[in-house]
Scaffold this motif. Structure first.
Motif, short mmCIF file in Angstrom:
data_model
loop_
_atom_site.label_atom_id
_atom_site.label_comp_id
_atom_site.label_asym_id
_atom_site.label_seq_id
_atom_site.Cartn_x
_atom_site.Cartn_y
_atom_site.Cartn_z
N SER A 16 0.82 -1.21 0.00
CA SER A 16 0.00 0.00 0.00
C SER A 16 0.86 1.26 0.00
N TYR A 17 1.98 1.23 0.72
CA TYR A 17 2.89 2.37 0.73
C TYR A 17 3.63 2.52 -0.59
N LEU A 18 3.87 1.41 -1.27
CA LEU A 18 4.68 1.44 -2.49
C LEU A 18 3.90 1.81 -3.73
N ARG A 19 2.61 1.58 -3.75
CA ARG A 19 1.85 1.71 -4.99
C ARG A 19 1.99 3.10 -5.62
N LEU A 179 12.98 -0.33 9.71
CA LEU A 179 13.00 0.26 8.36
C LEU A 179 11.76 1.13 8.27
N SER A 180 11.93 2.44 8.24
CA SER A 180 10.78 3.33 8.16
C SER A 180 10.09 3.14 6.81
N TYR A 181 8.83 3.52 6.75
CA TYR A 181 8.11 3.39 5.49
C TYR A 181 8.73 4.27 4.40
N VAL A 185 10.42 2.92 0.80
CA VAL A 185 10.18 3.43 -0.55
C VAL A 185 11.50 3.76 -1.23
N ARG A 186 12.40 4.44 -0.51
CA ARG A 186 13.71 4.79 -1.08
C ARG A 186 14.47 3.52 -1.50
N LEU A 187 14.41 2.51 -0.66
CA LEU A 187 15.11 1.26 -0.93
C LEU A 187 14.61 0.62 -2.22
N GLY A 204 17.28 -4.30 4.26
CA GLY A 204 16.30 -3.23 4.37
C GLY A 204 16.22 -2.73 5.79
N VAL A 205 16.98 -1.68 6.08
CA VAL A 205 17.05 -1.13 7.44
C VAL A 205 17.31 0.36 7.34
N SER A 206 16.79 1.12 8.28
CA SER A 206 17.04 2.55 8.31
C SER A 206 18.43 2.85 8.87
#
Length: 280
Positions: A16-19, A179-181, A185-187, A204-206
């Motif tokens: 949902s965050y990536l779409r 890993l923040s949302y 997305v940046r990743l 995948g980690v902040s």
């Protein structure tokens, strides 16, 4: 800009965050999941309901696609038989459909659970051998090895994102693994827009002060996280107090996944907020 991009797992929390961000990276965007529908389709987005355990829908869906971002799966430990279709066979179906359609790259949501049995006292890089903590982690190992084989034998690039915990920080482990949302997305964006990836693994980690993994071997992907979970540390540590170092849930990278009996759900042990079903 890509001509066509496909996202699996579009109805999940991370999907949902990536779409929206992914739709902006391509002319034609196809999202898919087993849900009947997803809300707020982008102008260039088409949604397709499909079961990952079936190859034919994805062979059709990936026609003309440049890349597929594969986030679809059961995101918890469970009996092997329940994970076999979506997590194991589903990974094969995505890579095989991508190969048959001449796609350039698969971006895959792998997990720390592929290496979850390493001790927390050992900082691990992207090149450590697999050491899964669950059947769920074993599926990630299978997909990573599948991705490497399809690159080496068939020239299909892959970027495997070993996500640690992409959810709000609600437990001591997450102070290091968050890993923040936004960083998620940046990743994914860097996994897509990097010109050449061949077969790559990246955690995948902040940018956490206490991050337990080393991404220095994946700098070619250009991922630069911007968030840091240290802002939550004092309150979280005060709430939980000292942890038992002999409990595998505290002593291994996989957290609760490392401490449970094989086949038992682990997500309920992560103390996630009710509306937060992120990976990890």
């Amino acid at each position: 800009m890509l001509k066509k991009l496909v996202l699996t797992g579009a109805a999940g929390k991370l999907g949902s965050y990536l779409r929206g961000p992914l739709a902006a990276m391509c002319e034609e965007f196809v999202s898919t999941d087993i849900a009947d529908a997803v809300p707020n389709l982008a102008a260039n987005e088409t949604y397709v309901k499909a079961d990952l355990a079936e190859l034919a829908p994805f062979e059709e869906m990936l026609q003309g696609a440049d890349m597929v971002v594969h986030f679809g799966a059961i995101v918890d430990e469970g009996p092997f038989e329940e994970l076999l279709g979506p997590n194991f066979i589903g990974a094969y179906n995505i890579w095989e459909a991508a190969h048959r359609n001449g796609c350039r790259r698969v971006v895959y949501a792998s997990s720390i659970h592929a290496v979850g049995m390493y001790p927390k006292s050992q900082a691990i890089g992207i090149d450590v051998p697999h050491r899964p903590d669950t059947f769920y982690g074993l599926a990630k190992c299978f997909a990573e090895d599948l991705g490497r084989m399809y690159w080496e034998k068939r020239g299909l690039e892959a970027v495997c994102l070993r996500i640690l915990s992409c959810a709000q920080v609600t437990n001591p482990r997450a102070v290091g693994t968050w890993l923040s949302y936004d960083d998620c997305v940046r990743l994914v964006q860097r996994a897509i827009d990097t010109p050449i990836t061949e077969f790559s693994i990246i955690y995948g980690v902040s940018d956490n002060d206490r991050a337990p993994v080393d991404n220095s071997g994946a700098r070619h992907l250009g991922y630069k996280p911007q968030d840091n979970a240290e802002q939550f540390a004092e309150a979280i540590f005060a709430e939980y107090g000292p942890l038992d170092p002999h409990d595998l849930s505290n002593a291994r990278h996989g957290g609760p996944f490392a401490g449970i009996t094989l086949g038992q759900s682990a997500m309920s042990l992560l103390n996630l907020n009710e509306d937060d079903t992120g990976k990890g």
